[in-house]
Design a protein around this motif. Structure first.
Motif, short mmCIF file in Angstrom:
data_model
loop_
_atom_site.label_atom_id
_atom_site.label_comp_id
_atom_site.label_asym_id
_atom_site.label_seq_id
_atom_site.Cartn_x
_atom_site.Cartn_y
_atom_site.Cartn_z
N VAL A 1 -2.59 -2.70 -7.41
CA VAL A 1 -2.74 -1.54 -8.22
C VAL A 1 -1.90 -0.34 -8.34
N ALA A 2 -1.46 -0.30 -9.45
CA ALA A 2 -0.25 0.84 -9.58
C ALA A 2 -0.60 2.08 -10.43
N TYR A 3 -1.54 1.75 -11.60
CA TYR A 3 -1.72 2.79 -12.36
C TYR A 3 -2.98 3.61 -12.06
N PHE A 4 -2.74 5.00 -12.10
CA PHE A 4 -3.90 6.04 -11.50
C PHE A 4 -4.19 7.30 -12.30
N GLY A 5 -5.05 7.85 -12.29
CA GLY A 5 -5.26 8.95 -13.07
C GLY A 5 -6.35 9.95 -12.42
N VAL A 6 -6.81 10.91 -12.94
CA VAL A 6 -7.50 11.97 -12.20
C VAL A 6 -9.04 11.84 -12.64
N PHE A 7 -10.10 12.08 -11.76
CA PHE A 7 -11.28 12.62 -12.01
C PHE A 7 -11.79 13.27 -10.89
#
Length: 374
Positions: A41-47
């Motif tokens: 897994v490479a794609y990440f975002g913020v929560f």
């Protein structure tokens, strides 16, 4: 069929909002060995979790259903390198006695389930999801030591969950928090660009795709699984053993069975199988891509074409730079029944995911991804 399908996706009047999350990548290169195990897994975002909210990064994964972050109770090196969640620092935390263990293609985690307020999106478009189930990881394998995200953000169906809680998307729908029972994923066609993409809850971003969205029903509600009618190489039909395709943002490449990989690559001049690496290499390196044909997958009767720049991937050197060598991102070693259409496919094609609670029907929409403009 398409007219009926679009009618199913009409937003309910009780839905209330949207949230847009920018995605980033740690790097733009493929680890071929990790990709063969289906999870790199490479794609990440913020929560955010809790009150007051604490920020975490999550790898947004349509191929899993659970959301988890490291806990302050985890002192493994792979937890200590990431943001950790503390139950004592939030006024909205609710504990359970449910333990969980999850083993991925690479790596494993274990912990317990809690409930917390989750916050998504920007200040202008913020969604708060009360009583969201999530995992507090107490034990994490070393595979996650250098992971680009603190934890995982699962976007699959409840049937796939190890935690016995509603995944975030389904919880948002149940609580009536969205303008539409939909989320969409855009991955920038340029794998080296930032931002690398976006996830939108509650709708679609018309600026991120070209033309119209083609819809196809989900045939298995655990993964986002749709029918697969074969492949094409330079317009020539290729019969595959696989009859379904799984949309999986948590898989770096396109994972197929060894037999289907051989069928797709057979007859492509300039591509040869590397017995040691277990992948197909491009003779002449990345500079020879212009001599390669397009490859397409036929999903739900529609043909989705990938130019050579999308179905190949450059190889990263030991020092971090590119080597000038390219391989096919259509990797053998997968299941004979399904093709996993991972990030290489999704950088070429914008994908939309919708579920109708009343009819319990689900659909995937696919449209040509547009170049990102500021």
């Amino acid at each position: 069929m398409l007219a009926l399908l679009l009618a199913v996706c009409i937003p309910a009047s009780s839905f209330a909002g949207q949230a847009l999350i920018a995605l980033h990548r740690k790097n733009g290169n493929l680890d071929a060995v990790a990709s063969r195990s289906a999870k790199n897994v490479a794609y990440f975002g913020v929560f955010q979790l809790g009150n007051p909210p604490k920020q975490f990064t999550g790898c947004f994964d349509t191929g899993s259903s659970d959301t988890w972050v490291p806990s302050t109770s985890c002192v493994n090196p792979s937890c200590m390198t990431h943001n950790r969640y503390s139950t004592s620092e939030s006024s909205t935390f609710n504990a359970t006695t449910y333990p969980f263990e999850i083993t991925y293609g690479t790596g494993a985690v274990a912990g317990s389930v809690g409930f917390e307020t989750m916050t998504l999106g920007s200040e202008k478009n913020t969604l708060k999801i009360p009583h969201q189930g999530f995992g507090m990881v107490y034990d994490s394998s070393m595979d996650f030591l250098t992971a680009s995200c603190d934890g995982l953000f699962g976007l699959g169906f409840p049937q796939l969950s190890n935690m016995r809680t509603l995944p975030v998307f389904f919880n948002m729908m149940t609580q009536g928090l969205l303008d539409a029972p939909t989320f969409s994923i855009y991955l920038n066609p340029d794998p080296a660009a930032e931002p690398a993409g976006e996830v939108q809850f509650g709708g679609m971003n018309n600026a991120r795709f070209l033309g119209s969205v083609n819809w196809t029903p989900v045939v298995e509600k655990s993964y986002w699984t749709v029918t697969l009618d074969g492949a094409k190489v330079a317009g020539r039909a290729v019969d595959l053993a696989a009859t379904t395709a799984i949309m999986d943002s948590g898989t770096t490449a396109i994972l197929v069975s060894s037999a289907d990989a051989a069928a797709i690559h057979r007859g492509i001049s300039g591509v040869e199988f590397d017995q040691t690496g277990g992948y197909y290499s491009i003779r002449g390196g990345c500079s020879s891509l212009s001599r390669l044909p397009d490859i397409a997958f036929v999903v739900g009767g529609q043909t989705y074409t990938l130019p050579p720049v999308q179905w190949t991937q450059s190889i990263q050197g030991s020092s971090g730079g590119t080597t000038g060598n390219c391989i096919s991102a259509i990797i053998p070693g997968g299941d004979s029944h399904s093709v996993i259409l991972g990030d290489n496919f999704m950088r070429a094609w914008y994908t939309v995911y919708t579920y109708d609670i009343s009819s319990k029907t689900a659909y995937v929409g696919i449209a040509e991804a547009a170049a990102m403009t500021k």
